[in-house]
Enzyme design. Structure first.
Site, PDB file in Angstrom:
ATOM      1  N   ARG A   1       0.824  -1.203   0.000  1.00  0.00           N
ATOM      2  CA  ARG A   1       0.000   0.000   0.000  1.00  0.00           C
ATOM      3  C   ARG A   1       0.865   1.261   0.000  1.00  0.00           C
ATOM      4  NH1 ARG A   1      -5.343  -0.866   0.817  1.00  0.00           N
ATOM      5  NH2 ARG A   1      -5.686   1.273   1.536  1.00  0.00           N
TER       6      ARG A   1
ATOM      7  N   ILE B   1      -5.437   7.405   5.022  1.00  0.00           N
ATOM      8  CA  ILE B   1      -4.123   7.239   5.638  1.00  0.00           C
ATOM      9  C   ILE B   1      -2.986   7.560   4.675  1.00  0.00           C
ATOM     10  CG2 ILE B   1      -4.938   5.596   7.370  1.00  0.00           C
ATOM     11  CD1 ILE B   1      -3.840   3.325   5.651  1.00  0.00           C
ATOM     12  N   ASP B   2      -3.330   8.029   3.479  1.00  0.00           N
ATOM     13  CA  ASP B   2      -2.300   8.476   2.543  1.00  0.00           C
ATOM     14  C   ASP B   2      -1.915   9.918   2.870  1.00  0.00           C
ATOM     15  OD1 ASP B   2      -4.169  10.304   1.115  1.00  0.00           O
ATOM     16  OD2 ASP B   2      -5.101   8.431   0.495  1.00  0.00           O
TER      17      ASP B   2
ATOM     18  N   HIS C   1      -7.228   8.382  11.318  1.00  0.00           N
ATOM     19  CA  HIS C   1      -6.821   6.979  11.227  1.00  0.00           C
ATOM     20  C   HIS C   1      -5.310   6.810  11.073  1.00  0.00           C
ATOM     21  CE1 HIS C   1     -11.146   5.738   9.810  1.00  0.00           C
ATOM     22  NE2 HIS C   1     -11.073   6.057  11.090  1.00  0.00           N
TER      23      HIS C   1
ATOM     24  N   CYS D   1       7.336   2.975  16.880  1.00  0.00           N
ATOM     25  CA  CYS D   1       8.131   1.909  17.467  1.00  0.00           C
ATOM     26  C   CYS D   1       7.328   1.165  18.520  1.00  0.00           C
ATOM     27  CB  CYS D   1       9.414   2.475  18.074  1.00  0.00           C
ATOM     28  SG  CYS D   1      10.452   1.206  18.850  1.00  0.00           S
TER      29      CYS D   1
ATOM     30  N   CYS E   1      13.537   0.471  14.626  1.00  0.00           N
ATOM     31  CA  CYS E   1      13.651   1.829  15.134  1.00  0.00           C
ATOM     32  C   CYS E   1      15.086   2.346  15.040  1.00  0.00           C
ATOM     33  CB  CYS E   1      13.172   1.878  16.584  1.00  0.00           C
ATOM     34  SG  CYS E   1      13.162   3.522  17.318  1.00  0.00           S
TER      35      CYS E   1
ATOM     36  N   GLY F   1     -16.753  11.752  -0.164  1.00  0.00           N
ATOM     37  CA  GLY F   1     -16.162  10.471  -0.515  1.00  0.00           C
ATOM     38  C   GLY F   1     -16.081   9.458   0.603  1.00  0.00           C
TER      39      GLY F   1
ATOM     40  N   SER G   1     -18.259   6.424   2.892  1.00  0.00           N
ATOM     41  CA  SER G   1     -19.433   5.559   2.899  1.00  0.00           C
ATOM     42  C   SER G   1     -20.300   5.773   4.135  1.00  0.00           C
ATOM     43  CB  SER G   1     -19.004   4.086   2.839  1.00  0.00           C
ATOM     44  OG  SER G   1     -18.151   3.766   3.929  1.00  0.00           O
TER      45      SER G   1
ATOM     46  N   ASN H   1     -20.733  12.445  -3.009  1.00  0.00           N
ATOM     47  CA  ASN H   1     -20.417  11.026  -3.118  1.00  0.00           C
ATOM     48  C   ASN H   1     -20.953  10.488  -4.444  1.00  0.00           C
ATOM     49  OD1 ASN H   1     -19.634   8.359  -2.374  1.00  0.00           O
ATOM     50  ND2 ASN H   1     -20.105   8.803  -0.231  1.00  0.00           N
TER      51      ASN H   1
END
Length: 313
Positions: free
Chosen positions: A106, A143-144, A159, A167, A208, A250, A252, A276
């Site tokens: 991803r 999460i991008d 998120h 870590c 780490c 965008g 749901s 949407n």
């Protein structure tokens, strides 16, 4: 601390990521038998022109228009596993190599994507309205890093971020855009159903860099079953209490607690507009609904209004 913040904090254990609620105090009374949401863009634009503090809640549908796969539909599986079964703390504890392959796939995919027209419209709107003493905040489930790439400054990522690691030993969080994130993951993560696990030894997975630590790193995202960061939730609560216009873009509207944000704002009497490709379980709570690709509908909605007076920086 407001009553809303207190309740959010008190109920953190009950609103883990992915929890679906049958009902919510936040939305009680918001939906009525009033007229269906309007699709009158000119009417929305008048409301937009008067708003001083705009909250824009975005979901995976915005990133999907950039080619980023979601956890649902045709991308529900990675290899032969459901994505939602891999994105859990239990899976990471049991099979960290497989989970890191999944997130490496991803990460590499996202690193290659560019912001879409919706991302750019939001960022341009924020910059333009700032010169007028008005504000825009993005509350995103994505999460991008595409909102940041587009130029948005005020972004609350509820998120977490694919481009950050945390870590497991010392808790240090850092931005990490290395490609690959570690040598053992190079060319790994192919999503094909017949691809075998790389079974990378734990000591070869991302570690780490903090002095004398070398602990195992995990993606700094909220796994399914985990609660959201209370500090982020407190900031989100403040924005929900102060905004005078909300756009839900965008998403749901089925993943809690984010699914309740728009209806909670609507329950204050604040106009909420949904953008949407289809209606959602929360459409009935909103003042407006604009159907179609966000990259088509949103730029028109957020473009400079004829009443705007631009000030010099």
């Amino acid at each position: 601390m407001s009553f809303g913040v207190t309740m959010l904090m008190r109920n953190r254990a009950a609103i883990g990521l992915g929890l679906r609620l049958c009902s919510s105090n936040a939305t009680a009374g918001a939906a009525t038998e009033a007229a269906r949401p309007s699709s009158d863009m000119a009417e929305f634009r008048k409301v937009f022109s008067k708003a001083k503090h705009i909250a824009i809640i975005t979901g995976a549908g915005v990133s999907a228009e950039c080619g980023v796969p979601t956890f649902r539909g045709e991308n529900e599986k990675w290899r032969k596993w459901f994505s939602q079964d891999l994105a859990t703390p239990e899976a990471f504890s049991r099979i960290p190599s497989r989970v890191w392959e999944f997130y490496h796939y991803r990460r590499e995919l996202v690193l290659d994507k560019k912001p879409c027209a919706a991302h750019l419209a939001i960022a341009e709107c924020e910059a333009r309205l700032k010169k007028q003493g008005r504000s825009v905040v993005v509350i995103t489930q994505c999460i991008d890093d595409l909102h940041r790439q587009a130029g948005s400054k005020h972004v609350l990522k509820i998120h977490g971020s694919l481009m950050e690691t945390r870590c497991m030993s010392c808790g240090h969080v850092t931005t990490n855009k290395r490609s690959p994130i570690c040598s053992a993951l190079k060319n790994k993560g192919d999503p094909g159903p017949d691809v075998a696990d790389a079974q990378i030894p734990v000591d070869k997975l991302p570690r780490c860099d903090e002095r004398d630590c070398n602990g195992l790193l995990r993606p700094n995202v909220v796994f399914f079953g985990e609660t959201l960061d209370s500090h982020i939730l407190t900031k989100v609560e403040k924005e929900m209490e102060t905004c005078d216009l909300c756009l839900v873009v965008g998403t749901s509207s089925i993943v809690y607690p984010a699914a309740m944000f728009g209806p909670r704002i609507a329950s204050r009497g604040v106009p909420v507009a949904e953008f949407n490709t289809s209606t959602t379980p929360k459409t009935e709570y909103f003042s407006y609904h604009f159907q179609g690709p966000c990259g088509v509908t949103l730029p028109q909605a957020l473009a400079q209004h004829e009443s705007e007076v631009l000030r010099s920086p």
